[in-house]
Design a protein around this motif. Structure first.
Motif, short mmCIF file in Angstrom:
data_model
loop_
_atom_site.label_atom_id
_atom_site.label_comp_id
_atom_site.label_asym_id
_atom_site.label_seq_id
_atom_site.Cartn_x
_atom_site.Cartn_y
_atom_site.Cartn_z
N LYS A 176 0.68 -1.38 0.01
CA LYS A 176 0.34 0.00 0.14
C LYS A 176 0.52 1.22 -0.48
CE LYS A 176 -4.43 -1.59 2.24
NZ LYS A 176 -4.90 -1.15 0.65
N GLY A 177 2.27 1.28 0.01
CA GLY A 177 2.89 2.35 0.35
C GLY A 177 2.71 3.31 1.45
N LEU A 178 2.67 2.45 2.04
CA LEU A 178 2.68 3.59 3.51
C LEU A 178 3.79 3.66 4.48
CD1 LEU A 178 -0.75 1.15 5.40
CD2 LEU A 178 -0.99 3.87 3.57
N SER A 179 3.88 4.23 5.68
CA SER A 179 4.68 4.54 6.16
C SER A 179 4.88 3.36 7.27
CB SER A 179 5.26 5.87 6.44
OG SER A 179 5.91 6.40 5.22
N ALA A 180 5.51 2.94 8.40
CA ALA A 180 5.06 2.95 9.43
C ALA A 180 6.56 2.46 9.87
CB ALA A 180 4.40 1.01 9.36
N GLY A 181 5.75 2.54 11.81
CA GLY A 181 6.57 2.54 13.41
C GLY A 181 6.90 1.23 12.97
N THR A 182 7.70 0.15 13.44
CA THR A 182 8.02 -2.04 13.45
C THR A 182 7.97 -1.51 15.24
OG1 THR A 182 10.13 -0.85 13.16
CG2 THR A 182 8.67 -2.09 11.39
N THR A 183 6.78 -2.24 15.43
CA THR A 183 6.75 -2.69 16.80
C THR A 183 8.36 -3.95 17.46
OG1 THR A 183 5.80 -5.39 15.98
CG2 THR A 183 4.61 -3.47 16.51
#
Length: 307
Positions: free
Chosen positions: A100-107
């Motif tokens: 989806k081309g999203l940005s995320a912080g990783t757990t």
């Protein structure tokens, strides 16, 4: 839909891993979701600088515009720290946010998984996820535990947050063959406090001893993470009496308001921060600093042992 490269690894990180030089993995949820702006960016950049001061390469991990990345650049860290639409991604979410081309912080789970894929061996975080209160009825348990059970890492944390069910978490760690050692203590920390009131069996005295245990684990073909419980310094912890009082009131308030499921943790953490006048936030930062420093020393010890 076309998909970009599944994992981006910064050149500096790739070169260090190939050369057997020390590298320390760092998570991104602490600055995407755990700390307010602009403090979040300051803490993230300070952590990287702290790691470099030890002569270790920092590898902050996150997802930027659909690219799972090991070794974020300062600009990418700033982007994740300041963008409004950054999601939180565990392992199961990585393919979705990537496509989806999203940005995320990783757990912790996602950071550990990506770190291991990139050949990293040591990872510092603030606190682990664990078994939630009421889990015998809700089955609410962090994916961190099961994921780390299959990764040959060394993970430094200050235990799990005291809002979780610590006794059940320790039982679950045993079931999953996740070894836990306390750094110079057999008191299992409760993140905000140095002693949760629960004991663990083994303590370790130095980064060199931790590295030796990790090497022995690897030599025996055991693939689970070695968890290093590193308590915040007693003089910097949240006052235990204040902690117990505020936590009891937070749990009561959550119950009275019918807060449940995914809403429980943010509600309790927000209650703690508000009712301690922001002191819990300061302890959060102190915990992270201490874990980053110890993680860097462990990475050095592992590199020295294998170099």
């Amino acid at each position: 839909m076309p998909v970009s490269a599944p994992l981006v690894i910064a050149a500096e990180v790739q070169e260090a891993v190939a050369a057997g030089e020390p590298v320390l993995a760092l998570e991104s949820t602490i600055f995407t979701h755990g700390l307010p702006r602009p403090r979040n960016l300051d803490v993230a950049l300070e952590a990287e600088a702290r790691v470099r001061a030890f002569g270790v390469v920092p590898a902050t991990i996150g997802v930027v515009d659909g690219r799972p990345t090991v070794g974020l650049s300062p600009d990418e860290i700033e982007q994740l720290s300041t963008a409004d639409e950054v999601v939180k991604a565990s392992v199961r979410d990585i393919p979705v946010v990537a496509v989806k081309g999203l940005s995320a912080g990783t757990t912790v789970a996602a950071t550990g998984y990506l770190a291991s894929r990139a050949g990293l061996r040591v990872f510092s975080t603030g606190g682990l996820g664990g078994v939630h209160r009421g889990a015998p009825q809700t089955f609410d348990e962090s994916a961190d535990l099961l994921t780390l059970a299959g990764l040959p890492l060394v993970v430094v944390s200050a235990g799990v947050k005291s809002i979780l069910d610590i006794p059940l978490t320790l039982e679950r760690l045993e079931t999953l063959n996740l070894a836990v050692v306390g750094y110079r203590t057999t008191d299992y920390p409760g993140f905000y406090i140095a002693d949760s009131g629960h004991d663990i069996e083994y303590s370790v005295d130095s980064p060199a001893e931790i590295a030796a245990i990790a090497r022995m684990r690897d030599g025996l073909g055991i693939s689970s993470t070695l968890l290093v419980a590193n308590p915040v310094a007693a003089e910097r912890q949240l006052d235990p009496a204040l902690h117990d009082d505020v936590l009891a009131r937070a749990l009561s308030a959550a119950n009275a308001r019918g807060v449940s499921g995914h809403d429980t943790t943010p509600f309790l953490l927000d209650f703690l921060q508000r009712e301690t006048g922001g002191r819990s936030l300061e302890v959060n930062v102190e915990v992270y600093r201490g874990n980053v420093g110890l993680g860097a020393r462990i990475a050095l010890a592992l590199a020295d042992a294998t170099g």
